[in-house]
Structures are given as structure tokens and as C-alpha cells.
Design a protein around this motif. Structure first.
Motif, PDB file in Angstrom:
ATOM      1  N   ARG A 187      -3.641   4.589  -1.381  1.00 12.84           N
ATOM      2  CA  ARG A 187      -2.458   5.082  -0.431  1.00 12.84           C
ATOM      3  C   ARG A 187      -1.970   3.852   0.250  1.00 12.84           C
ATOM      4  N   LEU A 188      -2.743   2.709  -0.067  1.00 13.57           N
ATOM      5  CA  LEU A 188      -2.160   1.347   0.638  1.00 13.57           C
ATOM      6  C   LEU A 188      -1.858   0.131  -0.538  1.00 13.57           C
ATOM      7  N   ALA A 189      -3.068   0.081  -1.284  1.00 12.09           N
ATOM      8  CA  ALA A 189      -2.952  -1.149  -2.185  1.00 12.09           C
ATOM      9  C   ALA A 189      -1.884  -1.370  -3.073  1.00 12.09           C
ATOM     10  N   ASP A 190      -1.272  -0.449  -3.562  1.00  6.15           N
ATOM     11  CA  ASP A 190      -0.032  -0.563  -4.253  1.00  6.15           C
ATOM     12  C   ASP A 190       1.172  -0.394  -3.601  1.00  6.15           C
ATOM     13  N   GLY A 191       1.121  -0.616  -2.040  1.00  9.03           N
ATOM     14  CA  GLY A 191       2.167  -0.632  -1.293  1.00  9.03           C
ATOM     15  C   GLY A 191       1.940   0.732  -0.680  1.00  9.03           C
ATOM     16  N   PRO A 192       2.103   0.762   0.925  1.00  7.17           N
ATOM     17  CA  PRO A 192       1.890   2.149   1.385  1.00  7.17           C
ATOM     18  C   PRO A 192       2.671   3.126   0.932  1.00  7.17           C
ATOM     19  N   ASP A 193       2.042   4.459   0.994  1.00  2.76           N
ATOM     20  CA  ASP A 193       2.980   5.502   0.602  1.00  2.76           C
ATOM     21  C   ASP A 193       4.335   5.564   1.450  1.00  2.76           C
ATOM     22  N   GLU A 194       4.605   5.194   2.655  1.00  2.00           N
ATOM     23  CA  GLU A 194       5.670   5.373   3.411  1.00  2.00           C
ATOM     24  C   GLU A 194       6.788   4.473   2.833  1.00  2.00           C
ATOM     25  N   VAL A 195       6.493   3.265   2.284  1.00  2.02           N
ATOM     26  CA  VAL A 195       7.271   2.336   1.520  1.00  2.02           C
ATOM     27  C   VAL A 195       7.924   3.272   0.367  1.00  2.02           C
ATOM     28  N   SER A 253       2.480  -7.198   4.917  1.00  2.00           N
ATOM     29  CA  SER A 253       2.769  -7.977   3.529  1.00  2.00           C
ATOM     30  C   SER A 253       3.386  -6.725   2.729  1.00  2.00           C
ATOM     31  N   SER A 254       3.484  -5.346   3.209  1.00  2.00           N
ATOM     32  CA  SER A 254       4.409  -4.366   2.468  1.00  2.00           C
ATOM     33  C   SER A 254       5.760  -4.722   2.482  1.00  2.00           C
ATOM     34  N   ASP A 255       6.191  -5.591   3.285  1.00  5.08           N
ATOM     35  CA  ASP A 255       7.482  -6.283   2.888  1.00  5.08           C
ATOM     36  C   ASP A 255       7.253  -7.501   2.398  1.00  5.08           C
ATOM     37  N   CYS A 300      -6.834 -12.988 -10.467  1.00  5.33           N
ATOM     38  CA  CYS A 300      -6.579 -12.245  -9.389  1.00  5.33           C
ATOM     39  C   CYS A 300      -5.294 -12.430  -9.057  1.00  5.33           C
ATOM     40  N   PHE A 301      -4.468 -11.389  -8.227  1.00  3.95           N
ATOM     41  CA  PHE A 301      -3.267 -11.554  -7.635  1.00  3.95           C
ATOM     42  C   PHE A 301      -3.326 -11.730  -6.055  1.00  3.95           C
ATOM     43  N   ALA A 302      -2.587 -12.976  -5.744  1.00  3.00           N
ATOM     44  CA  ALA A 302      -2.754 -13.437  -4.417  1.00  3.00           C
ATOM     45  C   ALA A 302      -1.403 -13.099  -3.525  1.00  3.00           C
ATOM     46  N   MET A 303      -1.066 -12.076  -3.092  1.00  3.93           N
ATOM     47  CA  MET A 303       0.127 -11.846  -2.457  1.00  3.93           C
ATOM     48  C   MET A 303       0.007 -11.442  -0.804  1.00  3.93           C
ATOM     49  N   THR A 304      -0.874 -10.785  -0.722  1.00  3.10           N
ATOM     50  CA  THR A 304      -0.978 -10.059   0.893  1.00  3.10           C
ATOM     51  C   THR A 304      -1.706 -11.180   1.508  1.00  3.10           C
ATOM     52  N   GLY A 361     -15.222  -7.857  -6.081  1.00  5.82           N
ATOM     53  CA  GLY A 361     -14.868  -8.104  -4.254  1.00  5.82           C
ATOM     54  C   GLY A 361     -13.132  -8.165  -4.251  1.00  5.82           C
ATOM     55  N   HIS A 362     -12.927  -8.018  -2.897  1.00  5.87           N
ATOM     56  CA  HIS A 362     -11.448  -8.406  -2.488  1.00  5.87           C
ATOM     57  C   HIS A 362     -11.493  -9.536  -1.625  1.00  5.87           C
ATOM     58  N   ALA A 363     -11.080 -10.702  -1.851  1.00  7.00           N
ATOM     59  CA  ALA A 363     -11.337 -11.909  -1.193  1.00  7.00           C
ATOM     60  C   ALA A 363     -10.221 -12.247  -0.163  1.00  7.00           C
ATOM     61  N   PRO A 421     -15.146  -5.644   2.501  1.00 11.81           N
ATOM     62  CA  PRO A 421     -15.701  -4.451   1.917  1.00 11.81           C
ATOM     63  C   PRO A 421     -14.609  -3.302   2.109  1.00 11.81           C
ATOM     64  N   VAL A 422     -14.841  -2.559   1.576  1.00 12.67           N
ATOM     65  CA  VAL A 422     -13.851  -0.958   1.399  1.00 12.67           C
ATOM     66  C   VAL A 422     -14.685   0.046   1.924  1.00 12.67           C
ATOM     67  N   PHE A 423     -14.493   0.467   2.973  1.00 11.23           N
ATOM     68  CA  PHE A 423     -15.539   1.746   3.719  1.00 11.23           C
ATOM     69  C   PHE A 423     -16.772   1.143   3.511  1.00 11.23           C
ATOM     70  N   ARG A 460       7.928   6.289  -0.188  1.00 10.67           N
ATOM     71  CA  ARG A 460       8.773   7.540   0.165  1.00 10.67           C
ATOM     72  C   ARG A 460      10.276   7.118   0.506  1.00 10.67           C
ATOM     73  N   GLU A 461      10.166   5.898   1.401  1.00 12.94           N
ATOM     74  CA  GLU A 461      11.591   5.344   1.807  1.00 12.94           C
ATOM     75  C   GLU A 461      12.372   5.066   0.647  1.00 12.94           C
ATOM     76  N   ALA A 462      11.827   4.402  -0.548  1.00 12.25           N
ATOM     77  CA  ALA A 462      12.703   4.101  -1.638  1.00 12.25           C
ATOM     78  C   ALA A 462      12.946   5.435  -2.400  1.00 12.25           C
TER      79      ALA A 462
HETATM   80  C1  LIG Z   1      -8.763  -1.929  -1.965  1.00 10.87           C
HETATM   81  C2  LIG Z   1      -7.280  -2.970  -1.582  1.00 10.87           C
HETATM   82  C3  LIG Z   1      -7.130  -3.911  -2.682  1.00 10.87           C
HETATM   83  C4  LIG Z   1      -5.835  -4.642  -2.826  1.00 10.87           C
HETATM   84  N1  LIG Z   1      -5.688  -5.525  -3.691  1.00 10.87           N
HETATM   85  C5  LIG Z   1      -4.797  -6.548  -3.558  1.00 10.87           C
HETATM   86  C6  LIG Z   1      -4.579  -7.459  -4.588  1.00 10.87           C
HETATM   87  O1  LIG Z   1      -5.274  -7.507  -5.466  1.00 10.87           O
HETATM   88  N2  LIG Z   1      -3.606  -8.297  -4.027  1.00 10.87           N
HETATM   89  C7  LIG Z   1      -2.800  -8.491  -3.220  1.00 10.87           C
HETATM   90  O2  LIG Z   1      -1.976  -9.023  -3.027  1.00 10.87           O
HETATM   91  N3  LIG Z   1      -2.815  -7.305  -2.135  1.00 10.87           N
HETATM   92  C8  LIG Z   1      -3.821  -6.361  -2.297  1.00 10.87           C
HETATM   93  N4  LIG Z   1      -4.175  -5.318  -1.403  1.00 10.87           N
HETATM   94  C9  LIG Z   1      -3.302  -5.248  -0.108  1.00 10.87           C
HETATM   95  C10 LIG Z   1      -2.239  -4.360  -0.055  1.00 10.87           C
HETATM   96  O3  LIG Z   1      -1.181  -4.564  -1.276  1.00 10.87           O
HETATM   97  C11 LIG Z   1      -1.595  -4.271   1.092  1.00 10.87           C
HETATM   98  O4  LIG Z   1      -2.575  -3.899   1.897  1.00 10.87           O
HETATM   99  C12 LIG Z   1      -0.554  -3.311   1.204  1.00 10.87           C
HETATM  100  O5  LIG Z   1       0.707  -3.804   0.510  1.00 10.87           O
HETATM  101  C13 LIG Z   1       0.065  -3.296   2.866  1.00 10.87           C
HETATM  102  O6  LIG Z   1       0.265  -4.403   3.290  1.00 10.87           O
HETATM  103  P1  LIG Z   1      -0.335  -4.521   4.923  1.00 10.87           P
HETATM  104  O7  LIG Z   1      -2.080  -4.533   4.680  1.00 10.87           O
HETATM  105  O8  LIG Z   1      -0.004  -6.077   5.232  1.00 10.87           O
HETATM  106  O9  LIG Z   1       0.105  -3.585   5.892  1.00 10.87           O
HETATM  107  P2  LIG Z   1       1.462  -3.777   6.739  1.00 10.87           P
HETATM  108  O10 LIG Z   1       2.552  -4.383   5.814  1.00 10.87           O
HETATM  109  O11 LIG Z   1       1.226  -4.456   8.060  1.00 10.87           O
HETATM  110  O12 LIG Z   1       1.729  -2.207   7.052  1.00 10.87           O
HETATM  111  C14 LIG Z   1       0.860  -1.304   7.824  1.00 10.87           C
HETATM  112  C15 LIG Z   1       1.230   0.240   7.850  1.00 10.87           C
HETATM  113  O13 LIG Z   1       2.784   0.144   8.323  1.00 10.87           O
HETATM  114  C16 LIG Z   1       3.513   1.087   7.637  1.00 10.87           C
HETATM  115  N5  LIG Z   1       4.609   0.965   7.113  1.00 10.87           N
HETATM  116  C17 LIG Z   1       5.080  -0.302   6.423  1.00 10.87           C
HETATM  117  N6  LIG Z   1       6.214  -0.172   6.188  1.00 10.87           N
HETATM  118  C18 LIG Z   1       6.862   0.985   6.375  1.00 10.87           C
HETATM  119  C19 LIG Z   1       7.955   1.483   6.274  1.00 10.87           C
HETATM  120  N7  LIG Z   1       9.028   1.096   5.571  1.00 10.87           N
HETATM  121  N8  LIG Z   1       8.153   2.980   6.533  1.00 10.87           N
HETATM  122  C20 LIG Z   1       7.123   3.522   7.460  1.00 10.87           C
HETATM  123  N9  LIG Z   1       5.889   2.979   7.577  1.00 10.87           N
HETATM  124  C21 LIG Z   1       5.783   1.621   7.112  1.00 10.87           C
HETATM  125  C22 LIG Z   1       2.438   1.859   6.748  1.00 10.87           C
HETATM  126  O14 LIG Z   1       1.932   2.783   7.316  1.00 10.87           O
HETATM  127  C23 LIG Z   1       1.338   0.672   6.560  1.00 10.87           C
HETATM  128  O15 LIG Z   1       0.225   1.221   5.921  1.00 10.87           O
HETATM  129  C24 LIG Z   1      -5.246  -4.498  -1.699  1.00 10.87           C
HETATM  130  C25 LIG Z   1      -5.661  -3.672  -0.534  1.00 10.87           C
HETATM  131  C26 LIG Z   1      -6.552  -3.039  -0.513  1.00 10.87           C
HETATM  132  C27 LIG Z   1      -6.910  -2.096   0.565  1.00 10.87           C
END
Ligand SMILES: Cc1cc2nc3c(=O)[nH]c(=O)nc-3n(C[C@H](O)[C@H](O)[C@H](O)COP(=O)(O)OP(=O)(O)OC[C@H]3O[C@@H](n4cnc5c(N)ncnc54)[C@H](O)[C@@H]3O)c2cc1C
Length: 434
Positions: free
Chosen positions: A400-408, A164-166, A154-158, A246-248, A236-238, A410-412
Motif C-alpha cells: 500500500r506504500l511501496a509502489d506509491g501510496p494508495d492515496e496517490v 518521495s511519493s511526489d 536495485c532501484f534507488a529513488m526514495t 533487504g531494503h537499504a 526491517p519491515v514490521f 486514488r487521486e490519479a
Molecule cells: C518494503 C518497501 C520497499 C520499497 N522499495 C523501494 C525501492 O526498491 N526503491 C525505491 O526507490 N523506493 C522503495 N520504497 C519506497 C516507496 O516507494 C515510498 O515509501 C513511497 O513512494 C512513499 O514515499 P515516502 O515514504 O517518502 O512517503 P511520503 O511521500 O512522505 O508520503 C507519506 C504519506 O502521505 C500521504 N500522501 C502522499 N501523497 C498524497 C496525496 N497526493 N494525497 C493524499 N495523501 C498523500 C500518503 O498517505 C503517504 O503514505 C519501498 C518502500 C517499502 C515500504
């Protein structure tokens, strides 16, 4: 169970002019042969076993590995349909991203399929990291069994405590102590960690709070049986448990690992992430296209056989519009994905980051629209588990979240576009746009 999609991704033969040169999207003889093999395997092995897999999982209490999975893996490996994702020919199939794209798309027709071919996330990204940055010891201990499909990772960053999107926010500590590192932190959404075969986590954490912003984080291998590692729960996811992977949520409490478990070197977390997240993320896009293709096939089959108010649903203008829009949107997304794959092959992941970000915005939203139309066309059945659409929808929505949110992303894209426009202005001078 309705019939399944038999194929997708008509060949885009010939040469296409892109901003950066000439692209040939035609398939090589090797890719053509692999596609045929893969399509036959999907028909004969994967689709008929989807319900078997679910039944075995449920009968065994969900957090065990259904025997049919290991049987299918053995067969896929014997057929050479194995590790196709890995561009490094020493360890994998040696296909380019562009060559892998049509194959990965086919695997995307079934949520179960990528694992059968040892091409599933997050193991693919982790294997790429180990192949590219791992020491010889790390390769023999972790990469080789992963490539054989014997263990999972597994890959444990978040982390729950920080946005964690940052990734500069990641707060888990990786502290040097003599010949060891001590890891402390709480992770969540570590996909795959609940799987009984999961043996190791690649953990991202802060090793030097005083270093430059992008040199503070490191990646370290943490065997899951190390004292102090505790799987707290699986999220769980939805409502779907995504068992057995799983997602632990994982607690790391004074976890001591030898210093040679660090990947590449201290402070290289961001540098590795750049490499890891390129191909892995575009694989999700390829699979989403396959998922959308299957949804469209299901939609067309359903509306071609159901009548309401005196005519077939397929004769309703609005439904014809859904079909047309879906075809247009899938083909658009495929072209953009292939362009991103081609650019990664030609100039590297870093130079292709705009195209990668663009497809990461487009692919999940396209798939969601197509799957949503298919759900609607199926009526009540569409949201049940009698057809794969509800599960597809949940899975596509997470991307739309798991690989980084769309918004991030789009900003790039916007930043790169602004830079491109500024550079252009320097060359053509003020008023160039007019
Ligand atoms: C099913 C699933 C599987 C996943 N698997 C993994 C995994 O294997 N390993 C792992 O490490 N992580 C995993 N993740 C986590 C995922 O990478 C993070 O949920 C994601 O990076 C967002 O981080 P956060 O949840 O902390 O949201 P936050 O960073 O709190 O962001 C919340 C919201 O803020 C908004 N936002 C953030 N930045 C900006 C910006 N620059 N401009 C505008 N709006 C912004 C966006 O709408 C964003 O959705 C998984 C997530 C899901 C749902």
C-alpha cells in the motif's frame, strides 16, 4: 506445516465485453502448458524448499545466499521457466501481460518463488528499463548477467529527506563533470541493495534544476563498488529483515561514474519511470492474488479440521461468510487485474494508467483482508512463523506504500474520471446524464 495451495485462478474462458471492447481471458496453448509446468514445479521444488531456504539463511547468518536458491534457479532455467515476465521476445519469454498474469499469480503463492524463476522485483523492472532504454554497452554489462540471474540490482529513488511519493521532490544531484557524472544524495528503501549479489543501482536524481518540472530528473547506473557508495543499513519491515535482499539506506557521496552510465538521456527520468512502473507494479498485483489464494486455501483447510464448542470451525456461519467474501474479493481483483493487463497489451501502459492505478488500490487491500481472515481462523498460530500468513500480511501491507501510496493512485483515478466525465459532457451536451 499445513498443506499448501495447489492451484488458483480458474480459467475465465470465452469473451467478455469491457468498456473498451471485447476481451478474451482464455489461456493460449502455450500459457496452459507453462501453467501446468509451473504448478508441478511449485509442488515438487518450491513448497518443500521454503523451510530449507529459511534454515540455510539463518544458519549462515542471514546476509548470504542460501545454496538451495541457486540450485532451484538452475533447475527452473533448465526447464524453461525463466524470465517469463519480459514481453520483449529478444530478451525474455515474449509473453503479453495478459499471458503472464496467470503465471505470475502462481509465483505469488510463495514469497521465495519469483526469484527462482528470475521474475522478482526490483530486477524485473530494472531489466525492462535496460531492455527498453539501455545502450548496447549497458545491455551487455548489466542486462545480460541480470537475465542469466548471475547478479542482482536495485532501484534507488526514495529519499528520507523528502516526500518521495511526489517524485519531483527527489533531491539527489547528478552533475556533469567532463566525461563523468558526480552523484550526491541519500536514498532509502532501495530493495535488494543489501544482497551480496547486488552489483548495480539505477539511481534517480536531479540533473537540471532549471529544466521543466518533468525533465529535471535522470536515471543513472551506479555500480555498487564505486567509491563513495555506502550501504548504511538495511531497514526491517514490521521486524522482518527480508534477508538476504533487504531494503537499504544508501549514502552516495561524490560518486563519480562515466557519462555513458546515464540511461537513455539526461532529463528522461520521468519518461523512463512511466515505462518502468507500469508492468512491474501490475506484477505485484498478480502475485498478491496468488498470495490471497494461498491464504484462503490455508484458511479452508484449517477450519475444516479444527473443532470448537462442539462443531467444526467451518460450520460457524461467520467463518463461512469469511470464506465467501474472500472468494468474491479475490475473483473481483483478478478480473480487474486481467482487464488492466489486457488494456496495457492493447493500448499501452500510458493509456491503461487508470486501470493500473485501480488495481494497485484494490489488490493489496483485498489480499490484506483475506490474509487477516486466515490469521484469525488460525488463532495464535496465525501470527507465528509456523505458517506463512504473518509474513504474507507484512509483505502485502508494504504494497500500500511501496509502489506509491494508495492515496496517490486514488487521486490519479479521480482526475482521469473527472476528465472522462468532462469529455463526455462535451459530446452529449449539458444534461446528458439525465
Ligand atoms: C518494503 C518497501 C520497499 C520499497 N522499495 C523501494 C525501492 O526498491 N526503491 C525505491 O526507490 N523506493 C522503495 N520504497 C519506497 C516507496 O516507494 C515510498 O515509501 C513511497 O513512494 C512513499 O514515499 P515516502 O515514504 O517518502 O512517503 P511520503 O511521500 O512522505 O508520503 C507519506 C504519506 O502521505 C500521504 N500522501 C502522499 N501523497 C498524497 C496525496 N497526493 N494525497 C493524499 N495523501 C498523500 C500518503 O498517505 C503517504 O503514505 C519501498 C518502500 C517499502 C515500504
Amino acid at each position: 506445516m499445513p498443506p499448501v495451495a495447489r492451484d488458483s485462478g480458474g480459467q475465465l474462458a470465452g469473451f467478455h465485453r469491457m468498456g473498451d471492447g471485447i476481451v478474451d481471458f482464455g489461456w493460449s496453448p502455450r500459457v496452459t502448458a507453462l501453467r501446468e509446468q509451473l504448478l508441478e514445479f511449485m509442488e515438487r521444488v518450491i513448497y518443500p524448499n521454503e523451510s530449507v531456504y529459511e534454515e540455510q539463511l539463518t544458519d549462515a547468518g542471514r546476509w548470504t545466499v542460501p545454496p538451495v536458491m541457486e540450485e532451484m534457479k538452475r533447475e527452473a532455467r533448465a526447464a524453461g521457466l525463466w524470465n517469463l515476465f519480459l514481453p520483449d521476445a529478444k530478451w525474455g519469454a515474449g509473453l503479453t501481460n495478459l499471458e503472464y498474469a496467470p503465471l505470475c499469480e502462481i509465483m505469488g503463492h510463495s514469497l521465495m518463488a519469483p526469484e527462482v524463476f528470475n521474475c522478482n522485483a526490483p530486477d524485473t523492472g530494472n531489466m525492462e528499463v535496460l531492455a527498453q532504454y539501455g545502450s548496447d554497452t549497458q545491455k551487455s554489462r548489466w542486462l545480460e548477467p541480470l537475465l542469466r540471474g548471475e547478479i542482482r540490482s536495485c532501484f534507488a529513488m526514495t529519499e528520507p529527506a523528502v516526500a518521495s511519493s511526489d517524485a519531483t521532490n527527489i533531491a539527489t544531484r547528478i552533475d556533469r563533470d567532463g566525461d563523468d557524472y558526480i552523484v550526491n544524495g541519500r536514498k532509502w528503501w532501495s530493495s535488494g541493495a543489501a544482497d551480496p549479489r547486488c552489483r548495480v543501482a539505477i539511481v534517480m536524481g536531479r540533473s537540471d534544476a532549471k529544466a521543466a518540472r518533468h525533465e529535471q530528473q535522470s536515471m543513472i547506473l551506479v555500480p555498487l563498488d564505486t567509491p563513495g557508495v555506502r550501504i548504511v543499513r538495511s531497514l526491517p519491515v514490521f521486524g522482518y529483515d527480508d534477508a538476504p535482499h533487504g531494503h537499504a539506506e544508501i549514502l552516495l557521496d561524490e560518486v563519480r561514474v562515466p557519462a555513458d552510465h546515464i540511461i537513455w538521456a539526461e532529463g528522461k527520468g520521468f519518461a523512463i519511470a512511466q515505462g518502468r512502473l507500469g508492468p512491474g507494479r501490475i506484477h505485484h498485483c498478480m502475485r498478491l492474488i496468488g498470495m490471497a489464494e494461498r491464504a484462503l486455501t490455508l484458511l479452508c483447510e484449517r477450519v475444516g479440521e479444527r473443532r470448537a464448542f462442539g462443531r467444526l470451525l467451518s460450520e460457524q456461519g461467520v467463518i463461512m461468510q469469511w470464506i465467501a467474501d474472500s472468494r468474491v474479493e479475490i475473483d473481483q481483483a483478478r478480473l480487474l487485474t486481467l482487464t488492466a493487463a489486457w488494456k496495457m497489451d492493447q493500448v499501452g501502459n500510458k493509456a491503461a494508467r487508470k486501470e493500473i492505478a485501480m488495481i494497485k488500490v484494490i489488490a493489496p487491500q483485498m489480499a490484506l483482508r483475506v490474509i487477516d481472515r486466515a490469521i484469525q481462523a488460525f488463532g495464535g498460530m496465525g501470527v507465528s512463523d509456523d505458517v506463512c500468513l504473518a509474513r504474507f500480511y507484512a509483505s502485502a501491507r508494504t504494497l500500500r506504500l511501496a509502489d506509491g501510496p494508495d492515496e496517490v493512485h486514488r487521486e490519479a483515478i479521480a482526475k482521469l474520471e473527472l476528465k472522462h466525465q468532462a469529455d463526455r459532457k462535451k459530446i452529449v451536451g449539458q444534461g446528458g446524464a439525465r
